[in-house]
Design a protein around this motif. Structure first.
Motif, PDB file in Angstrom:
ATOM      1  N   ASP A 128      -5.668   1.090   4.803  1.00  0.00           N
ATOM      2  CA  ASP A 128      -4.883   0.349   3.908  1.00  0.00           C
ATOM      3  C   ASP A 128      -4.778  -1.147   4.304  1.00  0.00           C
ATOM      4  OD1 ASP A 128      -4.031   2.618   2.381  1.00  0.00           O
ATOM      5  OD2 ASP A 128      -2.887   3.166   4.046  1.00  0.00           O
ATOM      6  N   GLU A 140      -8.833  -7.182   1.670  1.00  0.00           N
ATOM      7  CA  GLU A 140      -9.834  -7.552   0.710  1.00  0.00           C
ATOM      8  C   GLU A 140      -8.858  -8.138  -0.482  1.00  0.00           C
ATOM      9  OE1 GLU A 140     -13.117  -4.248   1.969  1.00  0.00           O
ATOM     10  OE2 GLU A 140     -11.470  -3.896   0.600  1.00  0.00           O
ATOM     11  N   THR A 172       0.777  -1.368   0.080  1.00  0.00           N
ATOM     12  CA  THR A 172      -0.104   0.038  -0.025  1.00  0.00           C
ATOM     13  C   THR A 172       0.907   1.208   0.069  1.00  0.00           C
ATOM     14  OG1 THR A 172      -0.092  -0.165   2.651  1.00  0.00           O
ATOM     15  CG2 THR A 172      -1.868  -1.189   1.158  1.00  0.00           C
ATOM     16  N   ARG A 206      -8.029  -2.813   2.933  1.00  0.00           N
ATOM     17  CA  ARG A 206      -7.807  -2.826   1.525  1.00  0.00           C
ATOM     18  C   ARG A 206      -7.069  -4.116   1.099  1.00  0.00           C
ATOM     19  NH1 ARG A 206     -12.433  -0.917   1.580  1.00  0.00           N
ATOM     20  NH2 ARG A 206     -12.894   1.102   1.220  1.00  0.00           N
TER      21      ARG A 206
END
Length: 155
Positions: free
Chosen positions: A70, A76, A63, A73
């Motif tokens: 972050d 994910e 990231t 995400r």
């Protein structure tokens, strides 16, 4: 404590959780491909051929900043990578222990083409035409419960 937990989780014979011995790499397989951690040896070769070359690579999920959003995400993205690999019969091994230590995390970040924060490394690979070993999965009802009670406002 880390090794005690690792050996409990990987290689025991408790059917309700962890990695069963048959799903682990055998001592011969472990000798061919270093993984940086000392897992217990497995018992089943699943027809593997020790002369086949391991076809793997390590990818880095990173990231631009290092906030909680972050991390979310990245989690994910990791989920998507692991699911896509599974669908395509590619074996995976997330490697987070190297990004949990600031010095190794910084070293990984220095190797990347742009400044970033390395969050997770994932080893992806296959051996010849063999599909990766499948670990048993728990039933959804053993890991998820749904509370269907209504809130006071009626919703």
């Amino acid at each position: 404590m880390y090794h005690t937990e690792l050996h409990w989780w990987a290689g025991h014979s408790i059917p309700a959780g962890g990695i069963p011995p048959a799903a682990l790499a055998t001592a011969e397989e472990r000798a061919r491909v270093g993984i940086g951690r000392n897992f217990p040896s497995g018992t089943d070769t699943h027809g593997t051929d020790s002369t086949q070359i391991d076809q793997s690579t390590v990818v880095v999920l990173s990231t631009g900043t290092d906030t909680r959003m972050d991390w979310l995400r990245c989690g994910e993205a990791l989920s998507a990578v692991l699911l896509d690999a599974t669908v395509n019969k590619v074996a995976t091994c997330p490697l987070t222990h190297v990004t949990e230590v600031p010095q190794s995390r910084a070293m990984i970040g220095d190797l990347l083409p742009e400044p970033c924060f390395a969050q997770v490394l994932v080893r992806l690979g296959t051996v010849g035409n063999l599909a990766p070993r499948q670990n048993p999965r728990r039933g959804v009802d053993t890991v998820l419960s749904v509370n269907r009670s209504r809130r006071e406002d009626g919703s």
